[in-house]
Design a protein around this motif. Structure first.
Motif, PDB file in Angstrom:
ATOM      1  N   PHE A 195      -5.143   1.404  -1.002  1.00 20.36           N
ATOM      2  CA  PHE A 195      -5.745   0.357  -0.323  1.00 20.36           C
ATOM      3  C   PHE A 195      -6.377  -0.632  -1.046  1.00 20.36           C
ATOM      4  O   PHE A 195      -6.388  -1.900  -1.056  1.00 20.36           O
ATOM      5  CB  PHE A 195      -6.824   0.980   0.889  1.00 20.36           C
ATOM      6  CG  PHE A 195      -7.583  -0.069   1.691  1.00 20.36           C
ATOM      7  CD1 PHE A 195      -7.169  -0.890   2.289  1.00 20.36           C
ATOM      8  CD2 PHE A 195      -9.092  -0.508   1.009  1.00 20.36           C
ATOM      9  CE1 PHE A 195      -8.045  -1.804   3.130  1.00 20.36           C
ATOM     10  CE2 PHE A 195      -9.751  -1.050   1.540  1.00 20.36           C
ATOM     11  CZ  PHE A 195      -9.362  -1.921   2.567  1.00 20.36           C
ATOM     12  N   PHE A 252       0.918   4.048  -2.723  1.00 24.50           N
ATOM     13  CA  PHE A 252       0.516   5.329  -2.460  1.00 24.50           C
ATOM     14  C   PHE A 252       1.614   6.423  -2.820  1.00 24.50           C
ATOM     15  O   PHE A 252       1.153   7.520  -3.478  1.00 24.50           O
ATOM     16  CB  PHE A 252       0.499   5.839  -0.835  1.00 24.50           C
ATOM     17  CG  PHE A 252      -0.006   6.904  -0.266  1.00 24.50           C
ATOM     18  CD1 PHE A 252      -1.317   7.241  -0.085  1.00 24.50           C
ATOM     19  CD2 PHE A 252       0.858   7.737   0.086  1.00 24.50           C
ATOM     20  CE1 PHE A 252      -1.922   8.309   0.313  1.00 24.50           C
ATOM     21  CE2 PHE A 252       0.516   8.948   0.563  1.00 24.50           C
ATOM     22  CZ  PHE A 252      -0.782   9.352   0.824  1.00 24.50           C
ATOM     23  N   LEU A 265      -0.786   6.801   6.043  1.00 29.21           N
ATOM     24  CA  LEU A 265      -0.249   7.631   5.008  1.00 29.21           C
ATOM     25  C   LEU A 265      -0.985   9.199   4.749  1.00 29.21           C
ATOM     26  O   LEU A 265      -0.558   9.844   4.358  1.00 29.21           O
ATOM     27  CB  LEU A 265       0.080   6.999   3.816  1.00 29.21           C
ATOM     28  CG  LEU A 265       1.256   5.865   3.901  1.00 29.21           C
ATOM     29  CD1 LEU A 265       1.324   4.955   2.822  1.00 29.21           C
ATOM     30  CD2 LEU A 265       2.576   6.630   3.975  1.00 29.21           C
ATOM     31  N   TYR A 266      -2.237   8.856   4.710  1.00 33.71           N
ATOM     32  CA  TYR A 266      -3.399   9.867   4.801  1.00 33.71           C
ATOM     33  C   TYR A 266      -2.886  11.004   5.749  1.00 33.71           C
ATOM     34  O   TYR A 266      -2.892  12.272   5.264  1.00 33.71           O
ATOM     35  CB  TYR A 266      -4.768   9.399   4.885  1.00 33.71           C
ATOM     36  CG  TYR A 266      -5.716  10.403   4.601  1.00 33.71           C
ATOM     37  CD1 TYR A 266      -5.722  11.210   3.306  1.00 33.71           C
ATOM     38  CD2 TYR A 266      -6.188  10.977   5.743  1.00 33.71           C
ATOM     39  CE1 TYR A 266      -7.016  12.265   3.324  1.00 33.71           C
ATOM     40  CE2 TYR A 266      -7.042  12.266   5.843  1.00 33.71           C
ATOM     41  CZ  TYR A 266      -7.648  12.567   4.387  1.00 33.71           C
ATOM     42  OH  TYR A 266      -8.443  13.671   4.556  1.00 33.71           O
ATOM     43  N   ALA A 295      -2.697   2.841   4.686  1.00 35.43           N
ATOM     44  CA  ALA A 295      -3.288   3.881   3.748  1.00 35.43           C
ATOM     45  C   ALA A 295      -3.677   5.010   4.814  1.00 35.43           C
ATOM     46  O   ALA A 295      -3.491   6.172   4.439  1.00 35.43           O
ATOM     47  CB  ALA A 295      -4.777   3.324   3.197  1.00 35.43           C
ATOM     48  N   MET A 296      -4.647   4.693   5.972  1.00 36.99           N
ATOM     49  CA  MET A 296      -4.993   5.744   6.967  1.00 36.99           C
ATOM     50  C   MET A 296      -3.602   6.588   7.494  1.00 36.99           C
ATOM     51  O   MET A 296      -3.683   7.682   7.604  1.00 36.99           O
ATOM     52  CB  MET A 296      -5.663   4.958   8.213  1.00 36.99           C
ATOM     53  CG  MET A 296      -7.111   4.715   7.628  1.00 36.99           C
ATOM     54  SD  MET A 296      -8.224   4.213   9.087  1.00 36.99           S
ATOM     55  CE  MET A 296      -7.485   2.811   9.700  1.00 36.99           C
ATOM     56  N   LEU A 330       0.136   9.458  -5.349  1.00 32.54           N
ATOM     57  CA  LEU A 330       0.188  10.608  -4.288  1.00 32.54           C
ATOM     58  C   LEU A 330       0.215  11.846  -5.450  1.00 32.54           C
ATOM     59  O   LEU A 330      -0.633  12.827  -5.350  1.00 32.54           O
ATOM     60  CB  LEU A 330       0.980  10.771  -3.452  1.00 32.54           C
ATOM     61  CG  LEU A 330       0.848  12.135  -2.734  1.00 32.54           C
ATOM     62  CD1 LEU A 330      -0.473  12.271  -1.866  1.00 32.54           C
ATOM     63  CD2 LEU A 330       2.045  12.180  -1.479  1.00 32.54           C
ATOM     64  N   THR A 360       0.773  -1.077  -0.196  1.00 29.31           N
ATOM     65  CA  THR A 360      -0.058   0.027   0.078  1.00 29.31           C
ATOM     66  C   THR A 360       0.832   1.407  -0.084  1.00 29.31           C
ATOM     67  O   THR A 360       0.500   2.158  -0.898  1.00 29.31           O
ATOM     68  CB  THR A 360      -1.012  -0.041   1.315  1.00 29.31           C
ATOM     69  OG1 THR A 360      -1.813  -1.229   1.009  1.00 29.31           O
ATOM     70  CG2 THR A 360      -1.913   1.092   1.209  1.00 29.31           C
ATOM     71  N   ALA A 373      -4.986   7.218  -1.032  1.00 29.46           N
ATOM     72  CA  ALA A 373      -5.138   6.583  -0.017  1.00 29.46           C
ATOM     73  C   ALA A 373      -6.168   5.553  -0.159  1.00 29.46           C
ATOM     74  O   ALA A 373      -5.972   4.155   0.174  1.00 29.46           O
ATOM     75  CB  ALA A 373      -5.320   7.144   1.091  1.00 29.46           C
ATOM     76  N   ARG A 432      -3.906  13.140  -2.008  1.00 30.12           N
ATOM     77  CA  ARG A 432      -3.716  12.188  -1.043  1.00 30.12           C
ATOM     78  C   ARG A 432      -4.788  11.380  -0.519  1.00 30.12           C
ATOM     79  O   ARG A 432      -5.017  10.151  -0.124  1.00 30.12           O
ATOM     80  CB  ARG A 432      -3.166  13.010   0.317  1.00 30.12           C
ATOM     81  CG  ARG A 432      -4.128  13.685   1.133  1.00 30.12           C
ATOM     82  CD  ARG A 432      -3.430  14.487   2.340  1.00 30.12           C
ATOM     83  NE  ARG A 432      -4.422  15.365   3.046  1.00 30.12           N
ATOM     84  CZ  ARG A 432      -4.689  15.155   4.083  1.00 30.12           C
ATOM     85  NH1 ARG A 432      -4.324  14.038   4.903  1.00 30.12           N
ATOM     86  NH2 ARG A 432      -5.477  15.995   4.678  1.00 30.12           N
ATOM     87  N   SER A 433      -6.251  11.863  -0.510  1.00 32.87           N
ATOM     88  CA  SER A 433      -7.415  11.029  -0.258  1.00 32.87           C
ATOM     89  C   SER A 433      -7.750  10.151  -1.351  1.00 32.87           C
ATOM     90  O   SER A 433      -7.678   8.821  -1.007  1.00 32.87           O
ATOM     91  CB  SER A 433      -8.873  12.124  -0.552  1.00 32.87           C
ATOM     92  OG  SER A 433      -8.731  13.055   0.729  1.00 32.87           O
TER      93      SER A 433
END
Length: 142
Positions: A88, A71, A129-130, A126-127, A75, A67, A84, A80-81
Motif C-alpha cells: 500500500f 504484494f 489481499l491481507y 491491500a486489505m 509476501l 499494490t 500489505a 502478509r501484514s
C-alpha cells in the motif's frame, strides 16, 4: 482425523526452483507495470481509448493492480501484514511521485483527486489481499 488441523501459511510451502522462476516473473511484472504507470502519468498526450470511463476509477484500478503486484513480490519476504502495509505504502508513494512529475509537464495537471483515487484503490487491494491470504488449517478452515 476429527480434530482441527495444524495451521499452515504461505511460508510453509517451499518449491525452490519454481519459486525462483515465479519470483523472476513477479519482479519483471512489477518493473514493467511501474514503467507503464510512469509513462502514462507523464506522457504529454495520453491516447484516448474510446471508452467513457471515469478517471478516478481508472486510477483506483491501476493502483489496486500495482499494490497486488507489489504484494505478490513482498509476501514471501515480509509476511502478509508487512506485505500489505508495504505494498500500500509503495503504491501510494509511487502514485505521488508520478503526480509530482506531472507538475513538470506543461500539458498535464497535478490533481489531489487522482492521489485520493490511487490511495483508495491501493488500500482496498491491500486489505483484500491481507484477508484472502490468511492462514488456513490443513482441513481448509481458518
Amino acid at each position: 482425523h476429527g480434530g482441527r488441523g495444524r495451521r499452515i501459511g504461505m511460508a510453509d510451502v517451499s518449491v525452490p526452483l519454481m519459486a525462483r522462476k515465479i519470483r523472476s516473473v513477479v519482479i519483471a511484472a512489477n518493473l514493467v507495470y511501474a514503467a507503464s504507470l510512469l509513462f502514462l502519468g507523464v506522457a504529454p498526450d495520453v491516447p484516448d481509448i474510446g471508452v467513457d470511463f471515469p478517471d478516478f476509477a481508472a486510477h483506483g484500478i491501476a493502483y489496486a493492480a500495482h499494490t497486488a503486484l507489489m504484494f505478490a513480490l513482498l509476501l514471501p519476504l515480509a509476511g502478509r501484514s508487512n506485505a500489505a502495509i508495504l505494498a500500500f505504502g509503495g503504491a501510494f508513494l509511487y502514485g505521488g511521485l508520478v503526480e509530482a512529475l506531472q507538475f513538470l509537464q506543461p500539458t498535464r495537471t497535478v490533481e489531489i483527486r487522482d492521489l485520493l483515487a490511487n490511495a483508495v484503490g491501493a488500500g482496498v487491494a491491500a486489505m483484500f489481499l491481507y484477508f484472502v491470504t490468511g492462514s488456513r488449517t490443513t482441513d481448509g478452515r481458518r
